[in-house]
Scaffold this motif. Structure first.
Motif, mmCIF file in Angstrom:
data_model
loop_
_atom_site.group_PDB
_atom_site.id
_atom_site.type_symbol
_atom_site.label_atom_id
_atom_site.label_comp_id
_atom_site.label_asym_id
_atom_site.label_seq_id
_atom_site.Cartn_x
_atom_site.Cartn_y
_atom_site.Cartn_z
ATOM 1 N N GLY A 295 0.776 -1.235 0.000
ATOM 2 C CA GLY A 295 0.000 0.000 0.000
ATOM 3 C C GLY A 295 0.801 1.276 0.000
ATOM 4 N N PRO A 296 1.805 1.429 0.869
ATOM 5 C CA PRO A 296 2.523 2.716 0.935
ATOM 6 C C PRO A 296 3.145 3.160 -0.380
ATOM 7 C CG PRO A 296 2.979 1.466 2.908
ATOM 8 C CD PRO A 296 2.178 0.558 2.007
ATOM 9 N N THR A 297 3.755 2.247 -1.140
ATOM 10 C CA THR A 297 4.352 2.671 -2.410
ATOM 11 C C THR A 297 3.273 3.098 -3.399
ATOM 12 O OG1 THR A 297 4.409 0.344 -3.125
ATOM 13 C CG2 THR A 297 6.420 1.257 -2.182
ATOM 14 N N TYR A 298 2.135 2.383 -3.422
ATOM 15 C CA TYR A 298 1.034 2.747 -4.322
ATOM 16 C C TYR A 298 0.476 4.113 -3.951
ATOM 17 C CZ TYR A 298 -3.548 2.748 -6.546
ATOM 18 O OH TYR A 298 -4.654 3.097 -7.276
ATOM 19 N N ILE A 316 11.548 12.768 -12.024
ATOM 20 C CA ILE A 316 12.546 13.039 -10.990
ATOM 21 C C ILE A 316 11.885 13.187 -9.624
ATOM 22 C CG2 ILE A 316 14.237 14.719 -10.157
ATOM 23 C CD1 ILE A 316 14.916 15.303 -13.103
ATOM 24 N N VAL A 317 10.807 13.967 -9.578
ATOM 25 C CA VAL A 317 10.121 14.211 -8.301
ATOM 26 C C VAL A 317 9.539 12.913 -7.754
ATOM 27 C CG1 VAL A 317 8.135 15.331 -7.223
ATOM 28 C CG2 VAL A 317 9.628 16.624 -8.769
ATOM 29 N N ILE A 318 8.896 12.125 -8.610
ATOM 30 C CA ILE A 318 8.315 10.851 -8.164
ATOM 31 C C ILE A 318 9.399 9.936 -7.621
ATOM 32 C CG2 ILE A 318 7.226 8.716 -8.980
ATOM 33 C CD1 ILE A 318 5.504 10.446 -10.805
ATOM 34 N N PHE A 319 10.507 9.869 -8.341
ATOM 35 C CA PHE A 319 11.577 8.973 -7.914
ATOM 36 C C PHE A 319 12.202 9.410 -6.591
ATOM 37 C CE2 PHE A 319 16.108 7.871 -7.795
ATOM 38 C CZ PHE A 319 15.995 6.488 -7.749
ATOM 39 N N LEU A 320 12.430 10.711 -6.421
ATOM 40 C CA LEU A 320 13.104 11.200 -5.219
ATOM 41 C C LEU A 320 12.179 11.270 -4.012
ATOM 42 C CD1 LEU A 320 15.342 14.088 -6.629
ATOM 43 C CD2 LEU A 320 16.050 11.792 -5.949
ATOM 44 N N CYS A 322 8.717 9.972 -3.666
ATOM 45 C CA CYS A 322 7.785 8.883 -3.340
ATOM 46 C C CYS A 322 8.355 7.859 -2.365
ATOM 47 C CB CYS A 322 7.302 8.210 -4.623
ATOM 48 S SG CYS A 322 6.130 9.224 -5.545
ATOM 49 N N PRO A 323 9.608 7.436 -2.493
ATOM 50 C CA PRO A 323 10.142 6.496 -1.496
ATOM 51 C C PRO A 323 10.146 7.080 -0.085
ATOM 52 C CG PRO A 323 11.514 6.490 -3.455
ATOM 53 C CD PRO A 323 10.564 7.636 -3.607
#
Length: 351
Positions: A295-298, A316-320, A322-323
């Motif tokens: 759930g958290p990653t989704y 870039i924003v999603i990659f940096l 979201c984790p």
């Protein structure tokens, strides 16, 4: 062995090393989330080649972080091996069985619970419409980040053999194993299951060897530590150019020297600087590892609906970010459970 100091700590883990392990737990767990949040670009493929050309800044950011993140699980194996073997200079069945009994609560029960939780989650979200087989749920496993726990359970069962090899064949065989592992990509795909298994076994074995001899970073002279650090950094840089043929062949050298270099540098930082760990992040690290795909990653990736569609800045924003968001959700959930039902949380995390 003139490159090893005689100042060996007995009885308990040296304070700076213990602090180093605590310091590393959250960053390593976060690295794992980075590997799972979006497709990583540290392996060459047709898609990777297109992205490298179309979104070069995003490609190099993703590649740089994920290549470093590939050291996370090997580091976990070394730490686990060290803690299992620490100060066990002679094999005592009673002590081993006592540790194995504790591993049932710290590894086996959480492994079963979190795989069942994953099956339930996949059903509720409509990602699967069938009940997976026992082998699919627990051997593969269905919660795929838990392959680390699966391998660790097996390695703990094999510990008597591993201890005998580490305790009887001493340092020369460990060095021989390092050399053999380094050249393994010449004979098999460095990203294959066989090589992944070799990584698990060797890193755990190395940890056991360092542990049963109570070695810590300060036991090794700079003439040993500096070449390891330089080799690890050099291999990291070469691995960034994974589209070059040489990258695949030095992959194992990178995993081997990179993991040790990361631990060495972290140890030196903890020893010489006032590095303070945040207790909640350290204690929640295992929870982050086992729960982030449920759930958290989704949820964190829903951030993309607020950003321009399919642009480099969006990637870039999603990659940096979201984790970090996904890990934050895990930490908040961990904190809430610690207040609502601490006993249940202890079962979930094996504490």
């Amino acid at each position: 062995m003139t490159f090893i100091s005689s100042d060996i700590f007995k009885g308990k883990i040296e304070n700076n090393l213990s602090r180093t392990f605590d310091f590393l737990r959250f960053p390593l767990a976060l690295f794992v989330v980075y590997l799972h949040i979006v497709p990583t670009l540290c392996l060459e493929s047709a898609e990777t080649s297109i992205i490298r050309t179309t979104y070069p800044v995003y490609y190099w950011i993703n590649n740089s972080i994920c290549t470093l993140a590939n050291l996370a699980v090997p580091c976990f194996f070394i730490i686990s091996g060290y803690l299992m073997g620490f100060n066990m200079t002679s094999f005592q069945p009673g002590i081993y069985l006592s540790k194995l009994y504790r591993r049932c609560f710290t590894l086996l029960i959480p492994y079963i619970i979190w795989n069942i939780a994953c099956v339930v989650y996949l059903h509720l979200t409509g990602q699967i419409e069938y009940v997976p087989s026992w082998a699919t749920a627990f051997i593969q496993p269905v919660n795929f980040p838990l392959w680390f726990l699966r391998n660790l359970i097996i390695l703990n069962l094999l510990y008597p053999v591993i201890w005998w090899v580490a305790g009887r064949l001493k340092l020369p065989f460990l060095i021989f194993s390092f050399v053999l592992f380094s050249v393994l990509p010449l004979f098999c795909n460095p990203y294959s299951f066989a090589n992944q298994t070799a990584v698990s076994l060797l890193m755990f074995y190395a940890g056991v060897f360092w542990g049963i001899n109570s070695y810590t970073v300060c036991n090794f002279r700079p003439t040993v530590l500096i070449p390891i650090i330089i080799t690890g950094i050099t291999a990291y840089i070469i691995n960034l150019f994974h589209f070059l043929p040489i990258s695949a062949y030095i992959n194992n050298v990178y995993l081997l020297t990179g993991t040790h270099a990361l631990i060495i540098l972290s140890y030196l930082a903890v020893k010489h600087y006032r590095i303070v760990t945040i207790p909640i992040l350290t204690s929640a690290s295992f929870f982050i590892y086992v729960s982030h795909k449920l759930g958290p990653t989704y949820i964190s990736k829903r951030l993309e609906i607020l950003l321009p569609a399919d642009s480099e800045i969006t990637r870039i924003v999603i990659f940096l970010i979201c984790p970090v968001i996904a890990s934050g959700i895990c930490v908040l959930t961990y904190y809430a459970l610690s207040k609502i039902s601490p006993r249940f949380l202890k079962v979930l995390t094996g504490k």
